[in-house]
Enzyme design. Structure first.
Site, short mmCIF file in Angstrom:
data_model
loop_
_atom_site.label_atom_id
_atom_site.label_comp_id
_atom_site.label_asym_id
_atom_site.label_seq_id
_atom_site.Cartn_x
_atom_site.Cartn_y
_atom_site.Cartn_z
N CYS A 86 26.57 -25.81 23.99
CA CYS A 86 27.54 -25.54 22.93
C CYS A 86 28.01 -26.85 22.27
O CYS A 86 27.24 -27.45 21.54
CB CYS A 86 28.69 -24.70 23.49
SG CYS A 86 29.60 -23.84 22.21
N HIS A 203 26.42 -20.21 26.62
CA HIS A 203 26.96 -20.89 27.81
C HIS A 203 26.35 -20.33 29.10
O HIS A 203 26.92 -19.39 29.69
CB HIS A 203 28.48 -20.68 27.87
CG HIS A 203 29.26 -21.48 26.91
ND1 HIS A 203 29.77 -22.74 27.21
CD2 HIS A 203 29.66 -21.23 25.64
CE1 HIS A 203 30.45 -23.21 26.17
NE2 HIS A 203 30.39 -22.32 25.20
N GLU A 205 26.49 -21.54 32.03
CA GLU A 205 27.40 -21.76 33.17
C GLU A 205 28.45 -20.66 33.28
O GLU A 205 29.08 -20.50 34.31
CB GLU A 205 28.05 -23.15 33.06
CG GLU A 205 29.25 -23.27 32.14
CD GLU A 205 28.90 -23.26 30.64
OE1 GLU A 205 27.74 -23.02 30.29
OE2 GLU A 205 29.83 -23.49 29.84
N1 LIG Z 1 33.57 -26.86 19.42
C1 LIG Z 1 32.59 -25.92 19.24
C2 LIG Z 1 32.11 -25.21 20.46
C3 LIG Z 1 33.07 -24.77 21.49
C4 LIG Z 1 32.39 -24.77 22.85
O1 LIG Z 1 31.63 -25.68 23.15
O2 LIG Z 1 32.65 -23.85 23.67
C5 LIG Z 1 32.73 -24.95 18.13
O3 LIG Z 1 33.78 -24.43 17.90
O4 LIG Z 1 31.77 -24.69 17.47
#
Ligand SMILES: N[C@@H](CCC(=O)O)C(=O)O
Length: 232
Positions: A86, A203, A205
């Site tokens: 992510c 994700h 994890e």
């Molecule tokens: N900061 C990122 C991802 C959030 C995350 O890594 O869970 C977004 O809003 O796109």
């Protein structure tokens, strides 16, 4: 096999990754603060999800300059295994370890959901425990997850089989109706040409413990361990 997990100000999935590698898989796991350029004696670097440096400018734009990331780039360029999840994927595109960019989601809204993913490539350290074409369910949570690359880059990704995961329906249909954020070619995860660097918006994890509703993501971490065993 030893894991290192980088923490930036604003990371919020670093402990989730540590929980998987240290507590579920029982592997030594070293936590790396963003100001540390010494990654330690590790085999895999994980760049976790979150909002590094508050996502200022754009997601991952500031994190690319951190000492830990500069070392992670050296590590990757020497063939080390690097996984970006992510925000970690966003950072990997910012530092140039992976091509393309993650842009605002098609509908300009933050998405938090569970989504089916089609596994497109299993001849990889990261995915050998999946089967080709398998559909897995993995959580997503992002505002900037719309994968974009220019036409030539996209063609080269497809030609070199660097697309590892695509958003799909639960029966594996890949089309625009099963594309939560508007990513080109439904791309959810890609690797570099040599396969040692993987970036993915979903994700894994968060899908590694039955108490969290699913374990489809655990196979990714187990694949890495498997590869270490087959090399040993
Ligand atoms: N900061 C990122 C991802 C959030 C995350 O890594 O869970 C977004 O809003 O796109």
């Amino acid at each position: 096999m030893k894991f290192g997990v980088i923490t930036f100000p604003g990371s919020n999935c670093d402990r989730d990754v540590v929980y998987v590698t240290r507590d579920i898989l029982k592997r030594p796991t070293h936590r790396i603060w963003h100001e540390d350029s010494d990654l330690g004696d590790i085999d895999v670097v994980v760049i976790p999800g979150g909002f590094s440096y508050g996502d200022y400018l754009r997601c991952g734009a500031v994190a690319q300059f951190s000492p830990a990331m500069r070392s992670a780039v050296d590590f990757a360029n020497k063939g080390g295994l690097v996984l970006g999840i992510c925000n970690g994927f966003q950072i990997l595109t910012e530092v140039g370890l992976l091509p393309g960019a993650l842009m605002r989601n098609r509908d300009m809204r933050f998405i938090c959901d569970r989504t089916p993913l089609k596994v497109e490539r299993t001849a990889l350290t990261w995915t050998s425990n999946y089967t080709q074409g398998q559909v897995v369910t993995i959580p997503i949570a992002h505002g900037e997850g719309c994968y974009y690359a220019d036409t030539d880059t996209l063609k080269s990704l497809e030609d070199n089989q660097q697309v590892v995961f695509r958003y799909s329906s639960s029966d594996g249909t890949v089309d625009n109706n099963n594309n939560p954020n508007g990513s080109l070619n439904n791309i959810a995860g890609i690797c570099n040409k040599t396969g040692n660097v993987l970036g993915m918006m979903p994700h894994p994890e968060r899908a590694a413990d039955t108490r969290l509703g699913g374990t489809d993501g655990l196979a990714l971490f187990e694949s890495v361990l498997q590869s270490a065993l087959s090399v040993a």
